[in-house]
Write a protein that holds these residues in place. Structure first.
Motif, PDB file in Angstrom:
ATOM      1  N   ILE A 224     -38.560  43.177  39.976  1.00 21.21           N
ATOM      2  CA  ILE A 224     -39.559  43.059  38.912  1.00 21.21           C
ATOM      3  C   ILE A 224     -40.885  42.645  39.538  1.00 21.21           C
ATOM      4  O   ILE A 224     -40.931  41.720  40.363  1.00 21.21           O
ATOM      5  N   HIS A 225     -41.965  43.321  39.159  1.00 15.57           N
ATOM      6  CA  HIS A 225     -43.296  43.012  39.691  1.00 15.57           C
ATOM      7  C   HIS A 225     -44.319  42.939  38.571  1.00 15.57           C
ATOM      8  O   HIS A 225     -44.165  43.605  37.544  1.00 15.57           O
TER       9      HIS A 225
ATOM     10  N   ASN B  72     -42.136  42.202  29.855  1.00 18.22           N
ATOM     11  CA  ASN B  72     -41.364  41.149  29.182  1.00 18.22           C
ATOM     12  C   ASN B  72     -41.805  39.761  29.626  1.00 18.22           C
ATOM     13  O   ASN B  72     -42.379  39.593  30.717  1.00 18.22           O
ATOM     14  N   THR B  73     -41.499  38.781  28.786  1.00 23.28           N
ATOM     15  CA  THR B  73     -41.977  37.427  29.083  1.00 23.28           C
ATOM     16  C   THR B  73     -40.880  36.363  29.094  1.00 23.28           C
ATOM     17  O   THR B  73     -41.125  35.242  29.533  1.00 23.28           O
TER      18      THR B  73
ATOM     19  N   HIS C  52     -35.836  38.977  31.288  1.00 24.61           N
ATOM     20  CA  HIS C  52     -35.835  39.210  32.740  1.00 24.61           C
ATOM     21  C   HIS C  52     -34.397  39.392  33.239  1.00 24.61           C
ATOM     22  O   HIS C  52     -34.120  40.223  34.094  1.00 24.61           O
ATOM     23  N   THR C  53     -33.507  38.572  32.675  1.00 24.17           N
ATOM     24  CA  THR C  53     -32.102  38.648  33.083  1.00 24.17           C
ATOM     25  C   THR C  53     -31.501  39.992  32.671  1.00 24.17           C
ATOM     26  O   THR C  53     -30.828  40.663  33.468  1.00 24.17           O
ATOM     27  N   GLU C  54     -31.771  40.397  31.425  1.00 28.53           N
ATOM     28  CA  GLU C  54     -31.215  41.663  30.929  1.00 28.53           C
ATOM     29  C   GLU C  54     -31.727  42.844  31.739  1.00 28.53           C
ATOM     30  O   GLU C  54     -30.966  43.749  32.097  1.00 28.53           O
ATOM     31  N   ALA C  55     -33.026  42.849  32.027  1.00 26.82           N
ATOM     32  CA  ALA C  55     -33.601  43.969  32.785  1.00 26.82           C
ATOM     33  C   ALA C  55     -33.014  44.012  34.194  1.00 26.82           C
ATOM     34  O   ALA C  55     -32.689  45.087  34.726  1.00 26.82           O
ATOM     35  N   THR C  56     -32.856  42.844  34.801  1.00 26.40           N
ATOM     36  CA  THR C  56     -32.303  42.793  36.165  1.00 26.40           C
ATOM     37  C   THR C  56     -30.859  43.284  36.172  1.00 26.40           C
ATOM     38  O   THR C  56     -30.452  44.056  37.051  1.00 26.40           O
ATOM     39  N   ILE C  57     -30.089  42.857  35.182  1.00 25.48           N
ATOM     40  CA  ILE C  57     -28.678  43.274  35.134  1.00 25.48           C
ATOM     41  C   ILE C  57     -28.571  44.767  34.848  1.00 25.48           C
ATOM     42  O   ILE C  57     -27.715  45.462  35.403  1.00 25.48           O
TER      43      ILE C  57
ATOM     44  N   PHE D 205     -40.755  35.487  37.343  1.00 21.76           N
ATOM     45  CA  PHE D 205     -39.813  36.131  36.432  1.00 21.76           C
ATOM     46  C   PHE D 205     -38.442  35.470  36.574  1.00 21.76           C
ATOM     47  O   PHE D 205     -37.514  36.065  37.127  1.00 21.76           O
ATOM     48  N   PRO D 206     -38.317  34.243  36.094  1.00 19.67           N
ATOM     49  CA  PRO D 206     -37.042  33.539  36.281  1.00 19.67           C
ATOM     50  C   PRO D 206     -35.909  34.219  35.526  1.00 19.67           C
ATOM     51  O   PRO D 206     -36.103  34.727  34.409  1.00 19.67           O
TER      52      PRO D 206
END
Ligand SMILES: [Zn+2]
Ligand SMILES: [Zn+2]
Length: 247
Positions: free
Chosen positions: A100-101, A108-109, A114-119, A138-139
């Motif tokens: 994520i950059h 997203n904020t 962030h977790t959903e997008a990463t997964i 992006f924690p």
């Protein structure tokens, strides 16, 4: 800790990096690295390359100055968890990393988002590594991300540039990286210690990670890029991402 491979490097093609593929390879050879992945940013990054750049990477030889060159990308995870390069192009590459950059299609904020997008990116069978998941901008829920990486056989990166003097406390932090390392060890997720070099001098430089390596008691067993052979074995797995990686 000695690494034989650096799985995260940028060239001039990224738009905000300053060395060529040849310069990166020469520097890697001089430092005794056996492999580097060229992972320029995807097209959503301002100044980033057009998708044709990735389609034409096959003109590069497999080795330059005796260093194996993985033709890759650091794709930009988009707000919906998709990547910023068409699947047909991603399939042509040796190595797909994703992260994520800011300013690159991600709006997203919240930590949940962030977790959903990463997964979602982890579940993409073409993705082999998530870059800088221990990222204060992006924690994410690190436990959930580590568990997903374990299930889908994806590498998680510990990013050396997150600790440099310009980014300290911003893109990464020692505490988050320590937590990432400890969870990854517990769940058997392969870690990669990478430079994220944007200039050839920094290829293979993971000096800033020394305190984390020590405190997390990382051994070569935990680090996939400590061994050229481990990286090669991981890369050559067909359909990687659906098979648990056991180091
Ligand atoms: Zn990045
Ligand atoms: Zn990068």
């Amino acid at each position: 800790m000695r690494i034989e491979a650096d799985l995260h490097t940028h060239t001039v093609a990224s738009g905000h990096a300053y060395s060529t593929v040849t310069e990166m390879a020469r520097a890697a050879a001089e430092k005794g690295l056996k492999l580097i992945a060229i992972t320029d940013h995807g097209p959503a990054m301002p100044g980033g390359p057009h998708e044709y750049y990735f389609g034409n990477l096959s003109v590069l030889p497999e080795e330059i100055f005796g260093v194996r060159i993985l033709k890759g990308i650091e794709a930009n995870i988009q707000s919906n968890g998709e990547l910023d390069l068409p699947e047909k192009r991603l399939k042509q590459l040796d190595f797909v990393a994703a992260g994520i950059h800011r300013y690159a299609g991600y709006e997203n904020t919240s930590k949940t988002e962030h977790t959903e997008a990463t997964i979602r990116a982890i579940k993409n069978p073409l993705v082999k590594m998530i870059t800088h998941p221990a990222n204060l901008y992006f924690p994410v829920d690190l436990l959930a991300v580590v568990q997903a990486a374990a299930e889908y056989g994806v590498i998680l990166e510990v990013n050396a540039s997150s600790f440099d003097r310009f980014r300290l406390g911003k893109r990464g932090s020692k505490e988050l990286s320590l937590k990432l390392c400890c969870l990854a060890k517990r769940y058997g997720v392969p870690l990669s210690l990478n430079s994220d070099a944007h200039f050839h001098r920094d290829v293979g430089n993971i000096e800033t990670l020394s305190p984390v390596i020590k405190e997390a008691k990382l051994s070569e067993r935990d680090i996939i890029n400590s061994s050229f052979d481990l990286v090669e074995a991981f890369i050559s797995r067909k359909g990687a991402g659906r098979q648990r990686c056991v180091l």
